[in-house]
Design a protein around this motif. Structure first.
Motif, PDB file in Angstrom:
ATOM      1  N   ASP A 158      39.802  42.768  40.205  1.00 24.81           N
ATOM      2  CA  ASP A 158      41.152  43.312  40.220  1.00 24.81           C
ATOM      3  C   ASP A 158      41.325  44.186  38.977  1.00 24.81           C
ATOM      4  O   ASP A 158      42.339  44.135  38.311  1.00 24.81           O
ATOM      5  CB  ASP A 158      42.177  42.167  40.254  1.00 24.81           C
ATOM      6  N   ALA A 159      40.270  44.925  38.641  1.00 30.47           N
ATOM      7  CA  ALA A 159      40.297  45.781  37.454  1.00 30.47           C
ATOM      8  C   ALA A 159      41.092  47.041  37.745  1.00 30.47           C
ATOM      9  O   ALA A 159      40.955  47.643  38.798  1.00 30.47           O
ATOM     10  CB  ALA A 159      38.880  46.136  37.035  1.00 30.47           C
ATOM     11  N   LYS A 160      41.917  47.406  36.796  1.00 29.33           N
ATOM     12  CA  LYS A 160      42.744  48.604  36.920  1.00 29.33           C
ATOM     13  C   LYS A 160      42.564  49.426  35.665  1.00 29.33           C
ATOM     14  O   LYS A 160      42.103  48.930  34.646  1.00 29.33           O
ATOM     15  CB  LYS A 160      44.209  48.201  37.077  1.00 29.33           C
TER      16      LYS A 160
ATOM     17  N   GLY B 102      43.666  51.064  32.286  1.00 32.91           N
ATOM     18  CA  GLY B 102      44.577  50.517  31.289  1.00 32.91           C
ATOM     19  C   GLY B 102      44.108  49.143  30.871  1.00 32.91           C
ATOM     20  O   GLY B 102      42.924  48.837  30.908  1.00 32.91           O
ATOM     21  N   SER B 103      45.023  48.282  30.512  1.00 32.71           N
ATOM     22  CA  SER B 103      44.640  46.977  29.984  1.00 32.71           C
ATOM     23  C   SER B 103      45.013  45.820  30.899  1.00 32.71           C
ATOM     24  O   SER B 103      45.148  44.700  30.450  1.00 32.71           O
ATOM     25  CB  SER B 103      45.283  46.774  28.614  1.00 32.71           C
ATOM     26  N   SER B 104      45.198  46.063  32.183  1.00 30.66           N
ATOM     27  CA  SER B 104      45.553  44.966  33.076  1.00 30.66           C
ATOM     28  C   SER B 104      44.462  44.747  34.110  1.00 30.66           C
ATOM     29  O   SER B 104      43.585  45.579  34.303  1.00 30.66           O
ATOM     30  CB  SER B 104      46.888  45.267  33.763  1.00 30.66           C
ATOM     31  N   GLY B 105      44.534  43.626  34.770  1.00 30.53           N
ATOM     32  CA  GLY B 105      43.583  43.295  35.819  1.00 30.53           C
ATOM     33  C   GLY B 105      42.618  42.211  35.378  1.00 30.53           C
ATOM     34  O   GLY B 105      42.501  41.910  34.187  1.00 30.53           O
ATOM     35  N   ASN B 106      41.955  41.607  36.344  1.00 28.72           N
ATOM     36  CA  ASN B 106      41.005  40.532  36.084  1.00 28.72           C
ATOM     37  C   ASN B 106      39.692  40.809  36.793  1.00 28.72           C
ATOM     38  O   ASN B 106      39.661  41.406  37.866  1.00 28.72           O
ATOM     39  CB  ASN B 106      41.539  39.196  36.588  1.00 28.72           C
TER      40      ASN B 106
END
Length: 78
Positions: free
Chosen positions: A19-21, A23-27
């Motif tokens: 779930d990588a996006k 920027g700095s969000s996602g797992n």
């Protein structure tokens, strides 16, 4: 006594969650597997952690990622 050793090529990562996006969000979650036995590895200390864009022929574009708390044995979350 006998010496035991393992090569880095004896291990691999299987993608569990992506779930990588930008920027700095996602797992991202991966399972560490011992290739010769096919068994998952728990309790490993993973010291080189980064994402890169090598599948897009941009190996030099990298970013560091931070580990998240482990919820399941052999599943490493970032």
């Amino acid at each position: 006594s006998t010496a035991a050793g393992a090569a880095a090529s004896d291990y691999g990562f299987d993608l569990v969650e992506a779930d990588a996006k930008s920027g700095s969000s996602g797992n991202v979650s991966v399972r560490l597997v011992h290739k010769p036995s096919g068994k998952p590895v728990s309790g490993a200390i993973i010291f080189r952690v980064r994402l890169d864009m090598s599948p897009e022929n941009m190996e030099s574009m990298t970013t560091l990622i931070e580990p998240l708390p482990q919820v399941e044995p052999s599943i490493y979350r970032y």
